[in-house]
Design a protein around this motif. Sequence first.
Motif, mmCIF file in Angstrom:
data_model
loop_
_atom_site.group_PDB
_atom_site.id
_atom_site.type_symbol
_atom_site.label_atom_id
_atom_site.label_comp_id
_atom_site.label_asym_id
_atom_site.label_seq_id
_atom_site.Cartn_x
_atom_site.Cartn_y
_atom_site.Cartn_z
ATOM 1 N N GLY A 322 -34.742 -52.689 143.953
ATOM 2 C CA GLY A 322 -35.387 -52.371 145.211
ATOM 3 C C GLY A 322 -36.769 -52.990 145.296
ATOM 4 N N ILE A 323 -37.193 -53.337 146.504
ATOM 5 C CA ILE A 323 -38.534 -53.901 146.697
ATOM 6 C C ILE A 323 -39.539 -52.761 146.604
ATOM 7 C CG2 ILE A 323 -40.049 -55.086 148.339
ATOM 8 C CD1 ILE A 323 -37.618 -56.574 149.366
ATOM 9 N N ASP A 324 -40.337 -52.796 145.556
ATOM 10 C CA ASP A 324 -41.242 -51.684 145.259
ATOM 11 C C ASP A 324 -42.617 -52.242 144.932
ATOM 12 O OD1 ASP A 324 -42.538 -49.422 144.481
ATOM 13 O OD2 ASP A 324 -41.204 -48.941 142.798
ATOM 14 N N ALA A 325 -43.580 -51.942 145.801
ATOM 15 C CA ALA A 325 -44.935 -52.466 145.634
ATOM 16 C C ALA A 325 -45.615 -51.942 144.379
ATOM 17 C CB ALA A 325 -45.779 -52.130 146.861
ATOM 18 N N ALA A 326 -45.094 -50.873 143.795
ATOM 19 C CA ALA A 326 -45.735 -50.300 142.611
ATOM 20 C C ALA A 326 -45.741 -51.276 141.445
ATOM 21 C CB ALA A 326 -45.018 -49.011 142.212
ATOM 22 N N PRO A 375 -36.971 -61.228 141.464
ATOM 23 C CA PRO A 375 -37.015 -59.975 142.222
ATOM 24 C C PRO A 375 -37.631 -58.862 141.389
ATOM 25 C CG PRO A 375 -34.885 -61.035 142.483
ATOM 26 C CD PRO A 375 -35.606 -61.794 141.416
ATOM 27 N N GLY A 376 -38.494 -58.087 142.019
ATOM 28 C CA GLY A 376 -39.119 -56.979 141.325
ATOM 29 C C GLY A 376 -40.441 -57.313 140.686
ATOM 30 N N ALA A 377 -40.843 -58.593 140.730
ATOM 31 C CA ALA A 377 -42.102 -58.991 140.101
ATOM 32 C C ALA A 377 -42.840 -59.949 141.012
ATOM 33 C CB ALA A 377 -41.843 -59.658 138.749
ATOM 34 N N ALA A 378 -44.065 -59.589 141.342
ATOM 35 C CA ALA A 378 -44.904 -60.445 142.174
ATOM 36 C C ALA A 378 -46.360 -60.121 141.877
ATOM 37 C CB ALA A 378 -44.600 -60.250 143.653
ATOM 38 N N CYS A 379 -47.235 -61.064 142.218
ATOM 39 C CA CYS A 379 -48.655 -60.839 141.982
ATOM 40 C C CYS A 379 -49.472 -61.383 143.137
ATOM 41 C CB CYS A 379 -49.094 -61.499 140.677
ATOM 42 S SG CYS A 379 -49.218 -63.294 140.770
ATOM 43 N N TYR A 380 -50.725 -60.957 143.178
ATOM 44 C CA TYR A 380 -51.668 -61.466 144.171
ATOM 45 C C TYR A 380 -52.946 -61.861 143.444
ATOM 46 C CZ TYR A 380 -54.806 -61.642 148.228
ATOM 47 O OH TYR A 380 -55.701 -62.038 149.192
ATOM 48 N N VAL A 381 -53.400 -63.074 143.750
ATOM 49 C CA VAL A 381 -54.619 -63.589 143.125
ATOM 50 C C VAL A 381 -55.702 -63.638 144.205
ATOM 51 C CG1 VAL A 381 -55.609 -65.431 141.728
ATOM 52 C CG2 VAL A 381 -53.125 -65.062 141.712
ATOM 53 N N PRO A 382 -56.569 -62.622 144.287
ATOM 54 C CA PRO A 382 -57.623 -62.648 145.311
ATOM 55 C C PRO A 382 -58.743 -63.599 144.918
ATOM 56 C CG PRO A 382 -57.822 -60.684 143.967
ATOM 57 C CD PRO A 382 -56.597 -61.399 143.475
#
Length: 934
Positions: A322-326, A375-382
């Motif tokens: 599932g797409i989970d932002a946590a 799927p299930g893993a993503a990141c954000y580089v501010p």
Amino acid sequence: MTSDAPVFGKGCHLHLIDGSAFIFRAYHALPPLTRKSDGLPVGAVAGFCNMLWKYVTDEHGSDAPTHAAVIFDHSAKTFRNEIYDLYKANRPELPEDLRPQFPLTRHATRAFNIACIEIEGYEADDIIATLACQARKAGGSATIISSDKDLMQLVGDGVDMLDPIKARLIGPDEVREKFGVGPDRVVDVQALAGDSVDNVPGAPGIGIKTAAQLIEEYGDLETLLARADEIKQPKRRQTLIDHAEQIRVSKRLVQLDCDTPLDFTLESLEVRDPEPEALLGFLAEMEFRTLTARVAERLGAEAPAVEAAPPSHAPAAPDLPGIDAAGYERVSDMAALTAWITAIREAGHVAIDTETTGLDEMQAGIVGISLSVRPGAACYVPVGHVAGSGDLFGSSALVEGQLPLDEVLAALKPVLEDPAILKIGQNLKYDWKILARHGIRMAPLADTMLMSYALNAGTHNHGMDELAERYLGHKCIPIKELIGSGKAQIGFAQVAIDKAVPYAAEDAEVTLRLWQHFAPMLPAEKVTTVYETLERPLVPVLAEMEMAGIRVDGDTLKRMSNAFAQKMAQLEDEIHGLAGEKFNVGSPKQLGEILFDKMGLAGGKTGKTGAYSTSADVLEDLAVEHDLAARVLDWRQVSKLKSTYTDALQGHVNPDTGRVHTSYSIAGAQTGRLASTDPNLQNIPVRSEDGRRIREAFVAAPGYRLVSLDYSQIELRILAHVADIPALKQAFRDGIDIHAMTASQMFGVPVEGMDPMIRRQAKAINFGVIYGISGFGLSRNLRIPRAEAQAFIDTYFERFPEIRAYMDATVAGAKEDGAVRTLFGRRINTPGINQSGPAAGGARRAAINAPIQGAAADIIRRAMIRMPAAIAHLPARMLLQVHDELVFEVEEGAVEDLIAAARRVMEAAAEPAVRLSVPLVVDAGSGANWAEAH
């Protein structure tokens, strides 16, 4: 087979289910599904089982089978590869998640207690052919449950087909409608036309329609080849003579084998009811809860227990985790970024998305970059979030805990430019330009927006939020939750980082999942070539063009604006004089009162408000009766030129480059035509003198010239080819004035010394017919009575009956398939084609025009994609695409070299995919400004 099984004979009816077609249909009709207990892909199996259950429980009436079997392909290699080693060589590899599901569909078939058949070295079609022929020979009948055109050669006495999707029977009449010949001659037609999907070579340049005409005329393929020297058309005659053996090989490839060796008999295929224990056991093993319960209820059996759902941290949705932002990560140090870069290299792909300070790619700054590799893993580089509403570009305002932009880009550059790593994006042209301004040119690319466009043009929009809901069952975080709306709206740079992480990372993960969903659909829907040759490669080409921009002379625009203002004032004086009073010409209400109340012209109040309509259509009709309406149309045109172009263009000049940078939408028009926005440079009028003058403001840089290359009458040439119109094709080959030739054909007047008005009428019909123009529309265009206009159209179709035949066949095909295709395989959906009422006419006209306009769009796309390599050795660059025209900027001394190189590319752009039976011709010009060049 049991010893007491009845003999198959008269009264017996055999159903032959094309199992392979069922599998692919099931795979692409449903979102990915995994078995919760172990992650095994089972989406295709689920769809397959549902299709079999529907088949088993359907009331077949008089067509109910006494015998049935599901037939599968055993492997890719068959006896046909010995005949022609490149047979099916173009077929793409199976999707990785589909491969393990093939054996499960065989288990499913047996669980339903239906005969399951596959034979090594033979295709499913050959087994189906053998069984159908045996059933007919035994005195029974057979129904082939498939829509595969290759099986239509079997239709005849005792054998028909059933399209399982449309529930439509296919008999000899339907086969003739499809191929232009009866079932007994389908093989001959296919041998001539070939098949690009199966890599059957056929005869170059001969399609289904021409092949059918030849076979109808000569009776069969061997007679045709034996008498090929009698054919009058030189090119076609030589093609048949030169490729006779290749055509015979093609026939052996498409001819189904009715003598496939079988180790069973028809009697063994007798219909049997499912065994509850076996069927329910299999469904429970697959963990199909809903279907298990439905089958148990129907069979009157107790549903077995299905494996309980896993803990909440395991996949909860039927399509991967599932797409989970946590689970999203904020990357705030180089160690974390390095770990992500390592993961990208290991995966060989990365979904990427940029968050910026605005929508103008030429000026927006980078606020952050999001990445996802699975799927299930993503990141954000501010990198650019600021505190409060301070200076977005001042480093002192940056929020703490962010990496420096230059360090992030330096670290990412090697992987983003690595040709071994696929970069995946949604509307990737935007991100490509953002990063290109920082010295990173991403390649290779995959764009989910363009995948969706290739698959579903005309059926829905292709924005990420809609695609996520439609195909992933996921609702994305709305941007308004972060930036607000109205006067209180903030920029993304001012969004708190902890809120930005789930939003931005979600974009990357959703994009990755959409790519996983769409990638296997492309080959199944036969649009891989469209995506790979017409959509995906266009992204960097357009991006480079948009970044180059075109120089605009602001002083010229200001002078034009002043001139247009004066002309508007003059026209207003004329209009007021004709009206007998002053009024606001720009007010539809006041204009309506003058035209209809005061002057009593024909017209009426429309709509719920009861207001008068003063639309362009209404004024066009009234202009025949009164000059006031004509002058208002003139005023509106000048007003639009001033507001839309000479005034607005001044505000579009980029302060850093001094040029105007339009943006092209690849996935806008369903026919494949590009759309230009911010500003729109494609709708500058060229028919009026005022409109043409606007192009004077688009100028070359000092020491350079603008060059325009424009396809001459490309849509008419395509029409002549697809409708196979001998008179038009010969005229194009001979370089004859096509409009004069048409006028001569229609009105019986010589070309020499022709009245320009007669040629103009023929030109209006030539171009109007492509768009399905009516007598009403032509009368408006030519300002002549409707009856006279209709008579022109009737005469036109009498002289060129092939056009009417093309139109009727195209509409019939669109009604059957819900779509039409261009010469290059682009699918253009026609959702309203089967409606009744006023909408039907528009849908019909769109269906007629779409393959022609779409082919023209495809051709210029192919030219644009090839152009950078062709002119790389020249001091030149491509700046604009305007329908059938390309505009370049080139150093003064290289103009002729550029024209020669670009013309070669454009005139050969259709090849080798399509060899047109008419030449493509490109007109060229150059000048200090666009008006001179065009």
